[in-house]
Scaffold this active site. Sequence first.
Site, PDB file in Angstrom:
ATOM      1  N   LYS A 114       0.845  -1.200   0.000  1.00 45.79           N
ATOM      2  CA  LYS A 114       0.000   0.000   0.000  1.00 45.79           C
ATOM      3  C   LYS A 114       0.870   1.235   0.000  1.00 45.79           C
ATOM      4  O   LYS A 114       1.870   1.305   0.726  1.00 45.79           O
ATOM      5  CB  LYS A 114      -0.865  -0.006   1.280  1.00 45.79           C
ATOM      6  CG  LYS A 114      -1.862   1.130   1.362  1.00 45.79           C
ATOM      7  CD  LYS A 114      -3.165   0.782   0.711  1.00 45.79           C
ATOM      8  CE  LYS A 114      -4.070   1.984   0.467  1.00 45.79           C
ATOM      9  NZ  LYS A 114      -3.701   2.765  -0.728  1.00 45.79           N
ATOM     10  N   LYS A 127       4.780   2.724   8.643  1.00 44.51           N
ATOM     11  CA  LYS A 127       3.596   3.509   9.010  1.00 44.51           C
ATOM     12  C   LYS A 127       2.347   2.635   9.178  1.00 44.51           C
ATOM     13  O   LYS A 127       1.621   2.745  10.157  1.00 44.51           O
ATOM     14  CB  LYS A 127       3.361   4.535   7.885  1.00 44.51           C
ATOM     15  CG  LYS A 127       2.334   5.578   8.171  1.00 44.51           C
ATOM     16  CD  LYS A 127       2.020   6.412   6.924  1.00 44.51           C
ATOM     17  CE  LYS A 127       3.234   7.043   6.304  1.00 44.51           C
ATOM     18  NZ  LYS A 127       2.883   7.949   5.186  1.00 44.51           N
ATOM     19  N   LYS A 156       5.492   2.311  -2.684  1.00 44.68           N
ATOM     20  CA  LYS A 156       5.397   3.691  -3.175  1.00 44.68           C
ATOM     21  C   LYS A 156       5.666   3.697  -4.660  1.00 44.68           C
ATOM     22  O   LYS A 156       6.420   2.844  -5.159  1.00 44.68           O
ATOM     23  CB  LYS A 156       6.438   4.569  -2.474  1.00 44.68           C
ATOM     24  CG  LYS A 156       6.105   6.036  -2.501  1.00 44.68           C
ATOM     25  CD  LYS A 156       5.118   6.339  -1.410  1.00 44.68           C
ATOM     26  CE  LYS A 156       4.816   7.780  -1.235  1.00 44.68           C
ATOM     27  NZ  LYS A 156       4.124   7.984   0.055  1.00 44.68           N
ATOM     28  N   THR A 160      -5.521  13.037   6.079  1.00 47.83           N
ATOM     29  CA  THR A 160      -4.144  13.176   6.562  1.00 47.83           C
ATOM     30  C   THR A 160      -4.099  14.283   7.622  1.00 47.83           C
ATOM     31  O   THR A 160      -3.556  14.100   8.721  1.00 47.83           O
ATOM     32  CB  THR A 160      -3.195  13.502   5.396  1.00 47.83           C
ATOM     33  OG1 THR A 160      -3.386  12.509   4.390  1.00 47.83           O
ATOM     34  CG2 THR A 160      -1.741  13.509   5.833  1.00 47.83           C
ATOM     35  N   ASN A 194      -2.626  19.563  -0.077  1.00 47.45           N
ATOM     36  CA  ASN A 194      -3.750  18.930   0.616  1.00 47.45           C
ATOM     37  C   ASN A 194      -3.523  18.876   2.128  1.00 47.45           C
ATOM     38  O   ASN A 194      -4.353  19.342   2.912  1.00 47.45           O
ATOM     39  CB  ASN A 194      -3.969  17.524   0.031  1.00 47.45           C
ATOM     40  CG  ASN A 194      -5.023  16.746   0.789  1.00 47.45           C
ATOM     41  OD1 ASN A 194      -4.815  16.354   1.939  1.00 47.45           O
ATOM     42  ND2 ASN A 194      -6.166  16.541   0.179  1.00 47.45           N
ATOM     43  N   SER A 210      -7.517   5.477   3.679  1.00 49.25           N
ATOM     44  CA  SER A 210      -7.376   4.703   2.438  1.00 49.25           C
ATOM     45  C   SER A 210      -7.764   3.251   2.702  1.00 49.25           C
ATOM     46  O   SER A 210      -8.451   2.614   1.900  1.00 49.25           O
ATOM     47  CB  SER A 210      -5.918   4.718   1.964  1.00 49.25           C
ATOM     48  OG  SER A 210      -5.705   5.754   1.050  1.00 49.25           O
TER      49      SER A 210
HETATM   50  N1  GLU Z   1       0.577   9.067   0.142  1.00 42.74           N
HETATM   51  C1  GLU Z   1       0.036   8.911   1.458  1.00 42.74           C
HETATM   52  C2  GLU Z   1       1.119   8.537   2.456  1.00 42.74           C
HETATM   53  O1  GLU Z   1       2.280   8.796   2.229  1.00 42.74           O
HETATM   54  C3  GLU Z   1      -1.157   7.982   1.478  1.00 42.74           C
HETATM   55  C4  GLU Z   1      -0.875   6.578   1.061  1.00 42.74           C
HETATM   56  C5  GLU Z   1      -2.120   5.723   0.917  1.00 42.74           C
HETATM   57  O2  GLU Z   1      -3.204   6.198   1.204  1.00 42.74           O
HETATM   58  O3  GLU Z   1      -1.963   4.577   0.533  1.00 42.74           O
HETATM   59  O4  GLU Z   1       0.847   8.024   3.503  1.00 42.74           O
END
Ligand code: GLU
Length: 423
Positions: free
Chosen positions: A67, A91, A103, A187, A218, A357
């Site tokens: 993810k 995380k 990523k 976030t 955002n 998410s």
């Molecule tokens: N890009 C966001 C992060 O760095 C969200 C990642 C997601 O929702 O999968 O946590």
Amino acid sequence: MTNLFQNSVSQLEKVAELLKLDKKTVKKLITPQRVLSKKITVTMDDGSRKKYDAYRVQFNNARGPFKGGIRFHPQTDLDEIKTLAFLMAIKCAVVDIPMGGAKGGVTINPKKLSIKELENLSRNWVKVFKDYLGPTKDVPAPDVYTTPQIMDWMMDEYSKLVGRHEPAVITGKSLKQGGSQGRDTATAQGAMYVLEEAVKKLKLDPKKAKVAVQGFGNAGYNIAELVYKAGYKIIGLSDSQGGISDLRNSGMDPKKVLKTKKAEGQIHSCYCIGTVCDCVNYKKITNQEILELPTDILIPAALENQITEKNVHKIKTKLILEIANGAIDPSVSEILKRKNIMVIPDILANAGGVTVSCFEWYQNRHKENWSKQKVFKKLKEKMMKSFNHLWLIKDNYKTDLRTAAYILAVGRIIEAMKSKGRI
Ligand code: GLU
């Protein structure tokens, strides 16, 4: 840029020593399972075709499908994406959602593309990585400069390629396409919940606390809105071009600053409401200067590597809410501790995004549609539980919150890897 990955990994290595992990286990924890690097072609409006570097790093899926977001940025590269994929694995484990870490990205400036070119780029990213994606394999999401519209195109492209409607392949979609209520501000909302807890622990008075926010995307804009509404005094705001500080320390309304930005194209040295501009009480500052303002709470919400050896001595705050991934170089953690500055690390501070998410993914898979109230209630529970858990570990080990987060996450990932026979 090699430092970025090494710096993040060194944090884990420190914890590995503390937990007395063997070398083989550590190596597994810091090695991505799959690194994908491809060229993608974009058809430009004038008919020409341009090639760009595109990536997906799948770091670890012991706890669930990979993810993590996709960023479109001119300075992104494989090392950055690999670092961010690693941080995603940590995380997701910190907030205990059943997801691994990944990523993606493209080295491109999306601000220079037309809508049609952006759509072509987004669809082609999916075409190139399709075999590695899927609701139980790898679930991307937005990140820097990627939006719900981009997620909608990507979901549509994937659905076309596999021949069925597959909303759970990607999160951060628009509400019309199966996105979750609250994902757009998740976030910032998640960060606000942990900020409120930390403010209580530090006995700060929100009505007197001075705040600076670096970044107006955002996460940056929405956290500014939330702290403003909660009565904190915002004395510095910035976007990628630079920012302003409030010389009267009386507090800026981010909504009004956004209005100026929309009219002028950037956060200006003046603060304009309609045609009335207050140019006397605001000072134009750089993106570095905003970090050095005397504040109670500093919120870096732009890009990584903002607080480093170079400027850590100039930081004058009590609490840093690290919303941007990797905003603080982990090698300065000790200095911040000595300066008595508390850090809420990125892997907790910005975990609200991936948490919602995960809620979106769950709703798509179970054909459910939760209200915003339900989403935020569950998000609050997750964030508070994680914060308090980290606080306990921090006290037990007499360490900082980042180390505590790594202790918790590494323990959880190892448990999952062991149960899968990977170590
Ligand atoms: N890009 C966001 C992060 O760095 C969200 C990642 C997601 O929702 O999968 O946590």
